[in-house]
Enzyme design. Sequence first.
Site, PDB file in Angstrom:
ATOM      1  N   THR A   1       0.810  -1.226   0.000  1.00 24.58           N
ATOM      2  CA  THR A   1       0.000   0.000   0.000  1.00 24.58           C
ATOM      3  C   THR A   1       0.838   1.269   0.000  1.00 24.58           C
ATOM      4  O   THR A   1       0.310   2.357  -0.180  1.00 24.58           O
ATOM      5  CB  THR A   1      -0.930   0.054   1.247  1.00 24.58           C
ATOM      6  OG1 THR A   1      -0.103  -0.082   2.413  1.00 24.58           O
ATOM      7  CG2 THR A   1      -1.985  -1.036   1.217  1.00 24.58           C
TER       8      THR A   1
ATOM      9  N   CYS B   1      17.582   5.918  -3.081  1.00 22.52           N
ATOM     10  CA  CYS B   1      17.134   6.559  -4.333  1.00 22.52           C
ATOM     11  C   CYS B   1      18.104   7.616  -4.867  1.00 22.52           C
ATOM     12  O   CYS B   1      18.214   7.787  -6.089  1.00 22.52           O
ATOM     13  CB  CYS B   1      15.733   7.140  -4.146  1.00 22.52           C
ATOM     14  SG  CYS B   1      15.468   7.955  -2.570  1.00 22.52           S
TER      15      CYS B   1
ATOM     16  N   ARG C   1      15.595  18.578   0.964  1.00 21.58           N
ATOM     17  CA  ARG C   1      14.227  18.245   0.542  1.00 21.58           C
ATOM     18  C   ARG C   1      13.628  19.496  -0.082  1.00 21.58           C
ATOM     19  O   ARG C   1      13.694  20.580   0.502  1.00 21.58           O
ATOM     20  CB  ARG C   1      13.404  17.808   1.762  1.00 21.58           C
ATOM     21  CG  ARG C   1      12.036  17.290   1.412  1.00 21.58           C
ATOM     22  CD  ARG C   1      12.045  15.908   0.773  1.00 21.58           C
ATOM     23  NE  ARG C   1      12.422  14.851   1.713  1.00 21.58           N
ATOM     24  CZ  ARG C   1      12.777  13.624   1.342  1.00 21.58           C
ATOM     25  NH1 ARG C   1      12.828  13.292   0.057  1.00 21.58           N
ATOM     26  NH2 ARG C   1      13.118  12.720   2.232  1.00 21.58           N
TER      27      ARG C   1
ATOM     28  N   GLY D   1      10.012  10.933  -1.853  1.00 25.46           N
ATOM     29  CA  GLY D   1      11.136  10.170  -1.306  1.00 25.46           C
ATOM     30  C   GLY D   1      10.961   9.866   0.171  1.00 25.46           C
ATOM     31  O   GLY D   1      11.594   8.960   0.707  1.00 25.46           O
TER      32      GLY D   1
ATOM     33  N   VAL E   1       6.189   3.240  -2.610  1.00 19.76           N
ATOM     34  CA  VAL E   1       6.962   2.370  -3.506  1.00 19.76           C
ATOM     35  C   VAL E   1       6.136   1.128  -3.853  1.00 19.76           C
ATOM     36  O   VAL E   1       6.150   0.661  -4.996  1.00 19.76           O
ATOM     37  CB  VAL E   1       8.311   1.986  -2.850  1.00 19.76           C
ATOM     38  CG1 VAL E   1       9.076   1.005  -3.733  1.00 19.76           C
ATOM     39  CG2 VAL E   1       9.155   3.236  -2.593  1.00 19.76           C
TER      40      VAL E   1
ATOM     41  N   ASN F   1      12.809   9.013  -8.327  1.00 22.55           N
ATOM     42  CA  ASN F   1      13.138   8.315  -7.075  1.00 22.55           C
ATOM     43  C   ASN F   1      12.310   7.062  -6.796  1.00 22.55           C
ATOM     44  O   ASN F   1      12.827   6.112  -6.201  1.00 22.55           O
ATOM     45  CB  ASN F   1      13.029   9.265  -5.876  1.00 22.55           C
ATOM     46  CG  ASN F   1      11.707   9.979  -5.799  1.00 22.55           C
ATOM     47  OD1 ASN F   1      11.365  10.753  -6.683  1.00 22.55           O
ATOM     48  ND2 ASN F   1      10.952   9.709  -4.755  1.00 22.55           N
TER      49      ASN F   1
ATOM     50  N   GLN G   1      15.802  16.854  -3.395  1.00 23.12           N
ATOM     51  CA  GLN G   1      15.018  15.620  -3.424  1.00 23.12           C
ATOM     52  C   GLN G   1      13.522  15.866  -3.226  1.00 23.12           C
ATOM     53  O   GLN G   1      13.111  16.626  -2.353  1.00 23.12           O
ATOM     54  CB  GLN G   1      15.536  14.667  -2.334  1.00 23.12           C
ATOM     55  CG  GLN G   1      17.002  14.343  -2.509  1.00 23.12           C
ATOM     56  CD  GLN G   1      17.545  13.336  -1.523  1.00 23.12           C
ATOM     57  OE1 GLN G   1      18.706  13.414  -1.162  1.00 23.12           O
ATOM     58  NE2 GLN G   1      16.744  12.365  -1.087  1.00 23.12           N
TER      59      GLN G   1
ATOM     60  N   HIS H   1      14.700  13.171  -8.035  1.00 24.94           N
ATOM     61  CA  HIS H   1      15.793  13.735  -7.241  1.00 24.94           C
ATOM     62  C   HIS H   1      16.835  14.317  -8.194  1.00 24.94           C
ATOM     63  O   HIS H   1      17.428  13.600  -9.009  1.00 24.94           O
ATOM     64  CB  HIS H   1      16.435  12.651  -6.380  1.00 24.94           C
ATOM     65  CG  HIS H   1      15.547  12.139  -5.269  1.00 24.94           C
ATOM     66  ND1 HIS H   1      14.341  12.710  -4.924  1.00 24.94           N
ATOM     67  CD2 HIS H   1      15.724  11.097  -4.407  1.00 24.94           C
ATOM     68  CE1 HIS H   1      13.807  12.041  -3.910  1.00 24.94           C
ATOM     69  NE2 HIS H   1      14.621  11.053  -3.579  1.00 24.94           N
TER      70      HIS H   1
ATOM     71  N   ARG I   1      21.357  -3.426   3.329  1.00 23.40           N
ATOM     72  CA  ARG I   1      22.197  -3.017   2.190  1.00 23.40           C
ATOM     73  C   ARG I   1      23.693  -3.127   2.460  1.00 23.40           C
ATOM     74  O   ARG I   1      24.460  -3.488   1.570  1.00 23.40           O
ATOM     75  CB  ARG I   1      21.893  -1.570   1.800  1.00 23.40           C
ATOM     76  CG  ARG I   1      20.575  -1.371   1.100  1.00 23.40           C
ATOM     77  CD  ARG I   1      20.405   0.116   0.779  1.00 23.40           C
ATOM     78  NE  ARG I   1      19.055   0.416   0.348  1.00 23.40           N
ATOM     79  CZ  ARG I   1      18.430   1.568   0.610  1.00 23.40           C
ATOM     80  NH1 ARG I   1      19.046   2.525   1.289  1.00 23.40           N
ATOM     81  NH2 ARG I   1      17.200   1.761   0.173  1.00 23.40           N
TER      82      ARG I   1
END
Length: 354
Positions: free
Chosen positions: A12, A148, A234, A179, A15, A329, A175, A241, A109
């Site tokens: 939902t 991103c 931002r 994001g 992304v 992004n 950005q 971005h 990551r």
Amino acid sequence: VKKLKAAILGATGTVGQRFIQMLHEHPWFEVSDLMGKTSAGRRYGEAVNWLWSPEVPEEIRGIEVKPSKPRNLDSNIVFSAIPADEARTVEPSFAEAGFPVVSNASAHRMDPTVPLIIPEVNSGHLGLIDGQREGKGWDGFIVTNPNCSAINLALVLKPIHDLLTIEKVIVTTMQAVSGAGYPGVPSLSITDNVIPFIEREEEKMVTETRKILGRLEGGRVIEASFPIAASCNRVPTIDGHLESVYIDAEGEVDIEGVKEALRNFRGRPQDLGLPSAPADPIIVREEMDRPQTRLDRMGGTVPGMSVSVGRLRHGVDDDSLQITLIGHNTIRGAAGTAVLIGELLLAEKLIGGG
Ligand SMILES: NC(=O)c1ccc[n+]([C@@H]2O[C@H](COP(=O)([O-])OP(=O)(O)OC[C@H]3O[C@@H](n4cnc5c(N)ncnc54)[C@H](OP(=O)(O)O)[C@@H]3O)[C@@H](O)[C@H]2O)c1
């Protein structure tokens, strides 16, 4: 050809919705399961606050959102778009249960056994998967896509890193609000404003870019060693971005040579003809005032999958280079790269229908 079943974790979210857009008519995948936290137990069409046009695809609307538990999941691959603190425990539970997980979250990551992949840049890092499975005792595995802003930067730095010896990179980002996910930054904070701080974003740009541009040797990634300094802002745009990049190189920089290297850059997804691979991963603009966020974020043959660059020029001396770049992004910076990783895993026979 029988399509592989794809589950979406965090379906939902900002992304998650992009995953639905990219997967619902995909030639190799079909959406099987949708999973959520507060939305679990409700029909997707009722639970989601859909942000984009066109509407929620008809065949997705009625699917019941499940809780994020690997048992009873009937899928060949799991695409994850959940917050990092949730991903820390949820994603390994799927990998342990035998599922390949492609994650947008930052949680895993920088784990040395987890590939951090931009398919055009470092598809060879998928070689970490065997060691990951062995080390963690998992039947499945986790592959991540980068932050991103780091995706845009590393994609553009790759052909430059191959061409020149980079001594230092300084990057300033502008950005978009998407994001930060939904509802993200309060409208009263961002309208008519620029906020010069995004939590943990600058650190991610530095560490992730070095890992992506590193080389796989003896079962581990030797990170690229040049220093990177990032300032992340931002700004009140919705998607995309934009980044101003300053590169110090060893020796004189031939601007036309750099443009040619960027223009000609291709990777494994283009060689393999993957469905979500743009013909040109990098688009070079010659106009003085391009790239621009609104005009260029959906650029390329697969909209949103190409990074546009422009304003290539020397900096304080001939041994330096300045570039402006823009990437989408939530597409190239998130769901699009994750889907491209899924396609790569399938093409390289690292996942299958069996
Ligand atoms: N936005 C971007 O541009 C971008 C780019 C790259 C990476 N990312 C990363 O991608 C991830 C998702 O970001 P986003 O922007 O889409 O955030 P978001 O709009 O806040 O959405 C997150 C979604 O995750 C779901 N969720 C939370 N905990 C869960 C759990 N335990 N199991 C299943 N679903 C859960 C929520 O669903 P419910 O409604 O069911 O609670 C929510 O819809 C984050 O890790 C983010 O850092 C985002």
